[in-house]
Enzyme design. Structure first.
Site, PDB file in Angstrom:
ATOM      1  N   GLU A  87       0.914  -1.035  -0.046  1.00  0.00           N
ATOM      2  CA  GLU A  87       0.181   0.099  -0.037  1.00  0.00           C
ATOM      3  C   GLU A  87       0.860   1.424  -0.095  1.00  0.00           C
ATOM      4  O   GLU A  87       2.124   1.217   0.326  1.00  0.00           O
ATOM      5  CB  GLU A  87      -0.932  -0.072   1.189  1.00  0.00           C
ATOM      6  CG  GLU A  87      -0.250   0.300   2.505  1.00  0.00           C
ATOM      7  CD  GLU A  87      -1.209   0.906   3.594  1.00  0.00           C
ATOM      8  OE1 GLU A  87      -1.936   1.737   3.465  1.00  0.00           O
ATOM      9  OE2 GLU A  87      -0.942   0.045   4.665  1.00  0.00           O
ATOM     10  N   TRP A  88       0.439   2.253  -0.636  1.00  0.00           N
ATOM     11  CA  TRP A  88       0.983   3.586  -0.730  1.00  0.00           C
ATOM     12  C   TRP A  88       0.818   4.479   0.737  1.00  0.00           C
ATOM     13  O   TRP A  88      -0.313   4.513   1.043  1.00  0.00           O
ATOM     14  CB  TRP A  88       0.570   4.368  -1.792  1.00  0.00           C
ATOM     15  CG  TRP A  88       1.173   5.761  -2.000  1.00  0.00           C
ATOM     16  CD1 TRP A  88       0.704   7.140  -1.444  1.00  0.00           C
ATOM     17  CD2 TRP A  88       2.349   5.925  -2.515  1.00  0.00           C
ATOM     18  NE1 TRP A  88       1.597   8.035  -1.911  1.00  0.00           N
ATOM     19  CE2 TRP A  88       2.601   7.377  -2.446  1.00  0.00           C
ATOM     20  CE3 TRP A  88       3.428   5.304  -3.378  1.00  0.00           C
ATOM     21  CZ2 TRP A  88       3.803   7.995  -3.058  1.00  0.00           C
ATOM     22  CZ3 TRP A  88       4.691   5.797  -3.647  1.00  0.00           C
ATOM     23  CH2 TRP A  88       4.697   7.137  -3.644  1.00  0.00           C
ATOM     24  N   ASP A 190      16.586  -3.635  11.087  1.00  0.00           N
ATOM     25  CA  ASP A 190      17.519  -2.583  10.335  1.00  0.00           C
ATOM     26  C   ASP A 190      16.867  -1.380  10.536  1.00  0.00           C
ATOM     27  O   ASP A 190      16.564  -0.616   9.488  1.00  0.00           O
ATOM     28  CB  ASP A 190      17.568  -3.177   8.834  1.00  0.00           C
ATOM     29  CG  ASP A 190      18.546  -2.417   8.013  1.00  0.00           C
ATOM     30  OD1 ASP A 190      19.466  -1.768   8.540  1.00  0.00           O
ATOM     31  OD2 ASP A 190      18.314  -2.640   6.658  1.00  0.00           O
TER      32      ASP A 190
END
Length: 282
Positions: A87-88, A190
């Site tokens: 999804e954006w 990370d």
């Protein structure tokens, strides 16, 4: 960037919409902004010569974090050997309480613990394979599957000498006296500033994980590697999960893993800092 012809029909079928444009996002190795004919946006990750399980590994990490209901991750639209469609996330300027919110949600994530260190599968830190074989001893896990693995890759590439690797081996033997015992927390793995974003509702969103059960202190250390998140973040985290005294002084030791990884991925510009840390613990 054009989508390979063989993939475009598959992605359009998944979206039930045509692809209008694909634009490479700055700062990303394989991330694109995809716009459909109906004006919907998505994150599309694809790349040539990538391991065929890289996107699946990333998706599993996102799902593991999302399952804790503590901090947001992008919804996975599709994950295949060739691409990852997400999804954006509409980004916004962080509000005044953003970093406090982020710290509290990260602390809640770290409260999810396991009896052993590792993860359900091996995955990747950047493009480097990351081994996650289950191990009860956190010091052995960090030594064998983090520091020594990266050091061996570096010496194989001619980036470290055998003498420097022996120094890392000696450092690994001292880990129990240098790092206090900690539970195995679910961590992003990370977590630097480029792997988080504030959405338009003011909520932190995490992506590009190297997810596993590891030391929460190591996660905090990574947040400080490339500039840090601001002292308000660490103060808010400390309120919910007080750290053992002296964790800041251990950051370089934890970050030796990521610096070795960067040495292996990007070359000798990281060599002086790696050697500096090794020298500190001789």
């Amino acid at each position: 960037m054009a989508i390979p012809a063989k993939l475009k029909p598959e992605i359009e079928t998944l979206l039930r919409d045509g692809i209008e444009t694909v634009r490479r996002l700055s700062g990303g190795d394989s991330a694109d902004a995809l716009r459909t004919s109906r004006g919907q946006y998505y994150f599309l990750k694809l790349g040539r010569r990538l391991p065929n399980d890289l996107f699946d590994s990333e998706a599993r990490g996102l799902k593991a974090i999302a399952a804790t209901h503590t901090i947001m991750t992008p919804t996975i639209v599709a994950s295949t050997a060739d691409f990852l469609l997400l999804e954006w996330i509409v980004a916004a300027v962080p509000k005044a309480d953003y970093w406090t919110t982020f710290a509290r949600q990260l602390a809640a994530l770290h409260n999810h613990t396991a009896e052993r260190f590792g993860f359900q599968q091996d995955n990747y830190c950047g493009a480097t394979p990351q081994h996650n074989r289950w191990q009860e001893n956190g010091h052995r896990f960090f030594a064998e599957q983090r520091l020594l693995y990266q050091a061996q890759r570096a010496v194989d590439k001619g980036l470290l000498t055998a003498t420097e690797v022996r120094a890392i081996e000696q450092l690994c033997l001292r880990l129990p006296e240098l790092i206090p015992a900690q539970p195995a927390s679910l961590i992003h793995g990370d977590l630097w500033c480029g792997n988080q974003i504030g959405n338009n509702r003011g909520q932190p969103v995490l992506f590009d994980p190297a997810c596993h059960y590891g030391w929460a202190e190591a996660e905090l250390a990574m947040t400080r590697l490339f500039g840090g998140f601001g002292e308000g973040f660490y103060a808010a985290y400390q309120e919910l999960r007080p750290q053992v005294r002296g964790w800041q002084q251990r950051c370089e030791l934890y970050n030796l893993y990521h610096l070795l990884n960067h040495l292996n991925l990007f070359g000798m510009s990281y060599y002086p800092r790696v050697c500096s840390i090794i020298e500190c613990y001789r």
